[in-house]
Design an enzyme around this catalytic site. Structure first.
Site, PDB file in Angstrom:
ATOM      1  N   PHE A  78      69.692  41.524  53.740  1.00  0.00           N
ATOM      2  CA  PHE A  78      70.586  41.901  54.839  1.00  0.00           C
ATOM      3  C   PHE A  78      69.772  42.572  55.930  1.00  0.00           C
ATOM      4  O   PHE A  78      68.938  43.437  55.659  1.00  0.00           O
ATOM      5  CB  PHE A  78      71.675  42.862  54.344  1.00  0.00           C
ATOM      6  CG  PHE A  78      72.843  42.162  53.733  1.00  0.00           C
ATOM      7  CD1 PHE A  78      73.876  41.688  54.532  1.00  0.00           C
ATOM      8  CD2 PHE A  78      72.917  41.946  52.371  1.00  0.00           C
ATOM      9  CE1 PHE A  78      74.954  41.017  53.981  1.00  0.00           C
ATOM     10  CE2 PHE A  78      73.989  41.271  51.809  1.00  0.00           C
ATOM     11  CZ  PHE A  78      75.012  40.815  52.621  1.00  0.00           C
ATOM     12  N   SER A  79      70.016  42.161  57.147  1.00  0.00           N
ATOM     13  CA  SER A  79      69.315  42.755  58.286  1.00  0.00           C
ATOM     14  C   SER A  79      70.168  42.539  59.533  1.00  0.00           C
ATOM     15  O   SER A  79      70.830  41.505  59.665  1.00  0.00           O
ATOM     16  CB  SER A  79      67.968  42.050  58.481  1.00  0.00           C
ATOM     17  OG  SER A  79      67.491  42.275  59.786  1.00  0.00           O
ATOM     18  N   ASN A 121      75.342  48.028  64.141  1.00  0.00           N
ATOM     19  CA  ASN A 121      75.436  46.671  63.627  1.00  0.00           C
ATOM     20  C   ASN A 121      75.375  46.707  62.098  1.00  0.00           C
ATOM     21  O   ASN A 121      74.543  46.063  61.463  1.00  0.00           O
ATOM     22  CB  ASN A 121      74.323  45.803  64.225  1.00  0.00           C
ATOM     23  CG  ASN A 121      74.558  44.337  63.953  1.00  0.00           C
ATOM     24  OD1 ASN A 121      75.669  43.924  63.621  1.00  0.00           O
ATOM     25  ND2 ASN A 121      73.527  43.551  64.060  1.00  0.00           N
ATOM     26  N   HIS A 128      73.525  49.020  54.866  1.00  0.00           N
ATOM     27  CA  HIS A 128      73.894  50.379  55.311  1.00  0.00           C
ATOM     28  C   HIS A 128      74.981  50.968  54.409  1.00  0.00           C
ATOM     29  O   HIS A 128      74.928  52.144  54.043  1.00  0.00           O
ATOM     30  CB  HIS A 128      74.417  50.340  56.757  1.00  0.00           C
ATOM     31  CG  HIS A 128      73.418  49.861  57.757  1.00  0.00           C
ATOM     32  ND1 HIS A 128      73.544  48.663  58.429  1.00  0.00           N
ATOM     33  CD2 HIS A 128      72.277  50.422  58.201  1.00  0.00           C
ATOM     34  CE1 HIS A 128      72.526  48.505  59.242  1.00  0.00           C
ATOM     35  NE2 HIS A 128      71.735  49.556  59.132  1.00  0.00           N
ATOM     36  N   GLN A 164      58.005  51.643  57.229  1.00  0.00           N
ATOM     37  CA  GLN A 164      58.774  52.712  57.888  1.00  0.00           C
ATOM     38  C   GLN A 164      59.104  53.824  56.880  1.00  0.00           C
ATOM     39  O   GLN A 164      58.956  55.011  57.170  1.00  0.00           O
ATOM     40  CB  GLN A 164      60.063  52.126  58.477  1.00  0.00           C
ATOM     41  CG  GLN A 164      61.093  53.150  58.889  1.00  0.00           C
ATOM     42  CD  GLN A 164      62.306  52.535  59.583  1.00  0.00           C
ATOM     43  OE1 GLN A 164      62.209  52.119  60.725  1.00  0.00           O
ATOM     44  NE2 GLN A 164      63.443  52.486  58.913  1.00  0.00           N
ATOM     45  N   LEU A 180      75.961  45.325  54.718  1.00  0.00           N
ATOM     46  CA  LEU A 180      76.039  45.837  53.334  1.00  0.00           C
ATOM     47  C   LEU A 180      74.884  46.763  52.960  1.00  0.00           C
ATOM     48  O   LEU A 180      75.052  47.673  52.148  1.00  0.00           O
ATOM     49  CB  LEU A 180      76.056  44.657  52.358  1.00  0.00           C
ATOM     50  CG  LEU A 180      77.425  44.155  51.931  1.00  0.00           C
ATOM     51  CD1 LEU A 180      77.270  43.097  50.840  1.00  0.00           C
ATOM     52  CD2 LEU A 180      78.294  45.303  51.393  1.00  0.00           C
TER      53      LEU A 180
HETATM   54  O1  PAF Z   1      65.641  51.248  60.399  1.00  0.00           O
HETATM   55  C1  PAF Z   1      66.299  51.512  61.437  1.00  0.00           C
HETATM   56  O2  PAF Z   1      67.427  51.075  61.610  1.00  0.00           O
HETATM   57  C2  PAF Z   1      65.657  52.383  62.499  1.00  0.00           C
HETATM   58  O3  PAF Z   1      64.289  52.174  62.576  1.00  0.00           O
HETATM   59  C3  PAF Z   1      65.960  53.882  62.306  1.00  0.00           C
HETATM   60  C4  PAF Z   1      65.369  54.390  61.001  1.00  0.00           C
HETATM   61  C5  PAF Z   1      67.460  54.109  62.304  1.00  0.00           C
HETATM   62  C6  PAF Z   1      65.337  54.694  63.446  1.00  0.00           C
HETATM   63  O4  PAF Z   1      65.862  54.332  64.680  1.00  0.00           O
END
Ligand code: PAF
Length: 285
Positions: A186-187, A32, A37, A155, A35
């Site tokens: 963005f999420s 999914n 990513h 994270q 921007l």
């Molecule tokens: O941030 C994310 O999209 C997820 O937590 C990750 C780092 C891809 C791990 O599944």
């Protein structure tokens, strides 16, 4: 772009590139793509010869199966985006490839303190799932660099910690949160928001920024009142606040007045969508 779905094929390609002494960068995702990513991919290209993006919706990091099942799956669209970005490899394994014996009794990686506090308290088991899948991807791909967004700040710190403590020879590079003009980060989860919620959502980042301004103006005094005011404002707007507090941005210990490097971490519900955001700030003394 090679689309690889099995570990065997992945190994072959990785060996091929390693023999040629290519530098490999991993951008782990759950698909999914947006921007945020793309920004990580662009960053990765500055560091490495070969960019590998993984798309794997990791069941181990979801606390309930409903949340996992409804996670947006946009594989074909994601492939087009990645082709456009000219990455070398998309690794998109099936769940059975990664967890052939299921996830329940799977060996796991846990960063003891950091994964149990804040977001980890509200989502028990979540960070164990994240660190375990990232550890597995690191072992499979053996990247020289790995790239993560700062929106998932806890994270990021957890991943940096286990990379250091488990001696992975990998450099973790982070990139600042990418936002819409109105401030909304963005999420992938923004997809769940309806029109009204999309209008309200930028208020979260605005509240974080306003709160930081007040904290700095007060030189860290009356913090409790300031945080409560922020929470009340969010509640009045229709958010259900789970986490909104100030932490030491290096340790995630709760704020105390002598901290120089701070961060507001926020997790809120807007309807049935959980939104997270954060902003770092320095408290001058
Ligand atoms: O941030 C994310 O999209 C997820 O937590 C990750 C780092 C891809 C791990 O599944």
């Amino acid at each position: 772009m090679y689309i690889i779905k099995t570990i065997d094929n992945l190994y072959k390609k990785i060996q091929f590139f390693k023999k040629k002494q290519k530098k490999i960068g991993l951008v782990p995702t759950m698909g999914n793509l947006h921007l945020g990513h793309i920004n990580l991919i662009i960053l990765a290209k500055k560091y490495v010869d070969i960019v590998i993006v993984s798309i794997f919706i990791n069941p181990m990091q979801f606390e309930n199966s409903l949340d996992f099942k409804k996670y947006p799956q946009t594989f074909l669209k994601d492939c087009l985006i990645l082709k456009n970005e000219k990455i070398e490899i998309l690794f998109a394994p099936k769940i059975s490839e990664i967890y052939p014996n299921g996830t329940n009794m799977h060996t796991y990686i846990q960063v003891p303190k950091l994964s149990k506090i804040i977001e980890g308290k509200s989502r028990p088991g979540h960070f164990i799932g994240v660190t375990t899948i990232i550890g597995k991807l690191f072992n499979l791909i053996q990247p020289n660099f790995a790239f993560f967004g700062e929106k998932d700040y806890q994270q990021l710190l957890i991943i940096k910690t286990f990379v250091k403590e488990l001696n992975y020879p990998i450099k973790v590079i982070s990139s600042p949160t990418i936002r819409l003009e109105n401030g909304l980060a963005f999420s992938s989860r923004n997809k769940y928001l309806n029109d009204l919620e999309l209008k309200k959502a930028p208020f979260l980042y605005k509240t974080i920024k306003d709160t930081i301004n007040i904290i700095i103006k007060n030189n860290g005094n009356q913090l409790y009142e300031t945080i409560n005011f922020a929470k009340m404002s969010l509640t009045k707007k229709g958010f259900l606040v789970d986490i909104f507090n100030v932490y030491n941005s290096k340790t995630l210990d709760i704020f105390y007045k002598k901290n120089k490097n701070n961060i507001i971490l926020a997790s809120v519900w807007l309807g049935s969508t959980r939104l997270i955001d954060n902003k770092k700030f320095i408290l001058p003394h």
